[in-house]
Design an enzyme around this catalytic site. Structure first.
Site, PDB file in Angstrom:
ATOM      1  N   LYS A   1       6.542   0.494   7.200  1.00 25.39           N
ATOM      2  CA  LYS A   1       6.257   1.749   6.502  1.00 25.39           C
ATOM      3  C   LYS A   1       7.495   2.619   6.514  1.00 25.39           C
ATOM      4  O   LYS A   1       8.098   2.840   7.565  1.00 25.39           O
ATOM      5  CB  LYS A   1       5.096   2.449   7.217  1.00 25.39           C
ATOM      6  CG  LYS A   1       4.756   3.801   6.654  1.00 25.39           C
ATOM      7  CD  LYS A   1       3.299   4.116   6.869  1.00 25.39           C
ATOM      8  CE  LYS A   1       3.096   5.337   7.691  1.00 25.39           C
ATOM      9  NZ  LYS A   1       1.686   5.678   7.853  1.00 25.39           N
TER      10      LYS A   1
ATOM     11  N   GLY B   1       0.831  -1.201   0.000  1.00 27.89           N
ATOM     12  CA  GLY B   1       0.000   0.000   0.000  1.00 27.89           C
ATOM     13  C   GLY B   1       0.861   1.243   0.000  1.00 27.89           C
ATOM     14  O   GLY B   1       2.084   1.175   0.186  1.00 27.89           O
TER      15      GLY B   1
ATOM     16  N   ASP C   1      -9.004  11.877  10.521  1.00 23.36           N
ATOM     17  CA  ASP C   1      -8.761  11.415   9.156  1.00 23.36           C
ATOM     18  C   ASP C   1      -9.260   9.986   8.999  1.00 23.36           C
ATOM     19  O   ASP C   1      -8.674   9.199   8.272  1.00 23.36           O
ATOM     20  CB  ASP C   1      -7.258  11.509   8.861  1.00 23.36           C
ATOM     21  CG  ASP C   1      -6.950  11.488   7.377  1.00 23.36           C
ATOM     22  OD1 ASP C   1      -7.874  11.784   6.575  1.00 23.36           O
ATOM     23  OD2 ASP C   1      -5.809  11.169   7.012  1.00 23.36           O
TER      24      ASP C   1
HETATM   25  P1  AMP Z   1      -0.747   4.614   5.393  1.00 19.41           P
HETATM   26  O1  AMP Z   1       0.432   5.205   4.726  1.00 19.41           O
HETATM   27  O2  AMP Z   1      -0.509   4.287   6.823  1.00 19.41           O
HETATM   28  O3  AMP Z   1      -1.990   5.441   5.169  1.00 19.41           O
HETATM   29  O4  AMP Z   1      -1.048   3.218   4.675  1.00 19.41           O
HETATM   30  C1  AMP Z   1      -1.367   3.140   3.294  1.00 19.41           C
HETATM   31  C2  AMP Z   1      -2.016   1.789   2.982  1.00 19.41           C
HETATM   32  O5  AMP Z   1      -1.107   0.727   3.265  1.00 19.41           O
HETATM   33  C3  AMP Z   1      -3.262   1.485   3.811  1.00 19.41           C
HETATM   34  O6  AMP Z   1      -4.432   1.999   3.204  1.00 19.41           O
HETATM   35  C4  AMP Z   1      -3.281  -0.046   3.828  1.00 19.41           C
HETATM   36  O7  AMP Z   1      -3.868  -0.532   2.648  1.00 19.41           O
HETATM   37  C5  AMP Z   1      -1.803  -0.400   3.806  1.00 19.41           C
HETATM   38  N1  AMP Z   1      -1.315  -0.651   5.174  1.00 19.41           N
HETATM   39  C6  AMP Z   1      -0.749   0.246   6.010  1.00 19.41           C
HETATM   40  N2  AMP Z   1      -0.420  -0.323   7.193  1.00 19.41           N
HETATM   41  C7  AMP Z   1      -0.801  -1.617   7.108  1.00 19.41           C
HETATM   42  C8  AMP Z   1      -0.737  -2.737   8.007  1.00 19.41           C
HETATM   43  N3  AMP Z   1      -0.209  -2.624   9.229  1.00 19.41           N
HETATM   44  N4  AMP Z   1      -1.231  -3.925   7.577  1.00 19.41           N
HETATM   45  C9  AMP Z   1      -1.763  -4.033   6.324  1.00 19.41           C
HETATM   46  N5  AMP Z   1      -1.853  -3.023   5.453  1.00 19.41           N
HETATM   47  C10 AMP Z   1      -1.378  -1.825   5.820  1.00 19.41           C
END
Ligand code: AMP
Length: 360
Positions: free
Chosen positions: A55, A33, A151
């Site tokens: 991340k 993601g 958000d």
């Molecule tokens: P974020 O940058 O935190 O908004 O994450 C972007 C996308 O990554 C989210 O919409 C999820 O689809 C995926 N994602 C983020 N964190 C997780 C996690 N811990 N487990 C699974 N998918 C995640």
């Protein structure tokens, strides 16, 4: 830590347009993601013998907005510990000193999908109500620490195939809300609360958004208008008048599983809850506590989940902080190194020590 030693602990791998430089314990990186702050990968953690999500925050101190968001996320994730809020397993930076500092990696529990994917599926009332119950538990827990997410949207809510749910992302969280209109910050349009839309200063987009709300729910009553400040009130009064639709029209039976008497009862309970949540005047809207007691939700009520003790956030001024880029860099670097110290000192691997120990 000895610089050479730190070098040996990392390796680099290309993920899409980005390069992830991660600890060797994390293997099999795959993109899953991306969000405003960067790319998220799944990986296998050899130390914990489990899959995790990683991340990458690239130069999180590059400007005030990024820095504030990264710092908040880091601090909140460190201290908030609840089954419906994503948990932090590890934090690291491959750079060895403040001077070289560039990137931060957050290691989290791995979930299977975000809610954008799940809302495409046909879910029964058991699953629908359980997902909603868990969101409410997570939100209640954040509220108990004075944190407002601001958000919340399907891409910020992640689930596992066993129907467990966790809220992601604290970037726009803000300690304590005051007044009727919240500060307008970046909230994805479609999920904005009416008071956030009205706080925006109404440019073209927001007019469209407000119109959409009143077309469906009807022009709000006079006593709501009286609570608005003069300029917002003038704007609201000058919109076309709409009668709005009943909730039976907005959410007819065909939108719910309604094939049995049990399902019909559940559909009417769900509609009743929606009619109490989708209320323009926030002071008349159902609260999180009340929603947890609603018949559609309270079948899942477990005091251990709902009434968990509030998290203690040591930084009481998380939201008011204003710093230069250099100061942010320093603050974020300190948070990362503090975590590295905690885990190096052998507490539970990848987990922060209890607060009492940290605050000594
Ligand atoms: P974020 O940058 O935190 O908004 O994450 C972007 C996308 O990554 C989210 O919409 C999820 O689809 C995926 N994602 C983020 N964190 C997780 C996690 N811990 N487990 C699974 N998918 C995640």
């Amino acid at each position: 830590m000895n610089k050479n030693k730190k070098d040996k602990e990392f390796y680099s791998v290309d993920v899409g347009d980005s390069t992830f430089t991660v600890l060797k314990r994390y293997q099999n990186l795959r993109p899953i993601g991306s969000g405003a702050q960067g790319i998220v990968c799944s990986a296998y953690d050899q130390t914990l013998d489990r899959n995790v999500a990683i991340k990458k925050l690239s130069r999180p101190f590059q400007n005030q907005t990024h820095a504030k968001r990264a710092y908040r996320e880091l601090v909140l994730m460190k201290y908030v510990n609840h089954k419906n809020i994503i948990g932090l397993l590890n934090v690291f930076s491959p750079q060895k000193s403040l001077e070289e500092f560039q990137d931060v990696y957050l290691v989290m529990e791995l979930m299977d999908a975000n809610l954008c994917q799940v809302i495409q599926m046909e879910l029964d009332h058991e699953r629908l109500s359980y997902l909603l119950y868990q969101m409410l538990c997570g939100i209640k827990h954040l509220h108990s620490a004075g944190i407002i997410h601001r958000d919340l949207k399907p891409s910020n809510i992640v689930v596992k195939s066993d129907c467990t749910l966790k809220i992601l992302d604290f970037g726009l969280a803000r300690t304590a809300a005051t007044g009727l209109l919240m500060t307008p910050y970046v909230v994805t349009r479609y999920y904005r609360a009416p008071e956030v839309i009205l706080g925006m200063g109404y440019q073209a987009n927001d007019i469209d958004q407000w119109n959409k709300v009143i077309e469906q729910l009807g022009t709000p009553s006079q006593d709501f208008l009286m609570k608005l400040n003069q300029s917002v009130r003038t704007y609201v009064e000058n919109r076309p008048r709409y009668a709005g639709y009943t909730f039976e029209k907005l959410f007819p039976d065909v939108l719910f599983p309604a094939d049995s008497d049990h399902n019909k009862l559940k559909a009417s309970q769900a509609r009743d809850l929606l009619s109490k949540m989708l209320v323009i005047d926030a002071s008349k809207r159902i609260s999180v506590d009340e929603a947890l007691q609603h018949p559609y939700i309270n079948v899942w009520y477990d005091p251990a989940e709902v009434e968990a003790p509030p998290p203690k956030i040591p930084d009481k001024h998380l939201d008011e902080r204003e710093h230069t880029v250099e100061e942010w860099k320093d603050l974020i670097y300190k948070e990362v190194t503090e975590w590295e110290e905690w885990t190096k000192n052998g507490v539970i691997k990848g987990q922060p020590p209890p607060l009492a120990q940290v605050q000594q």
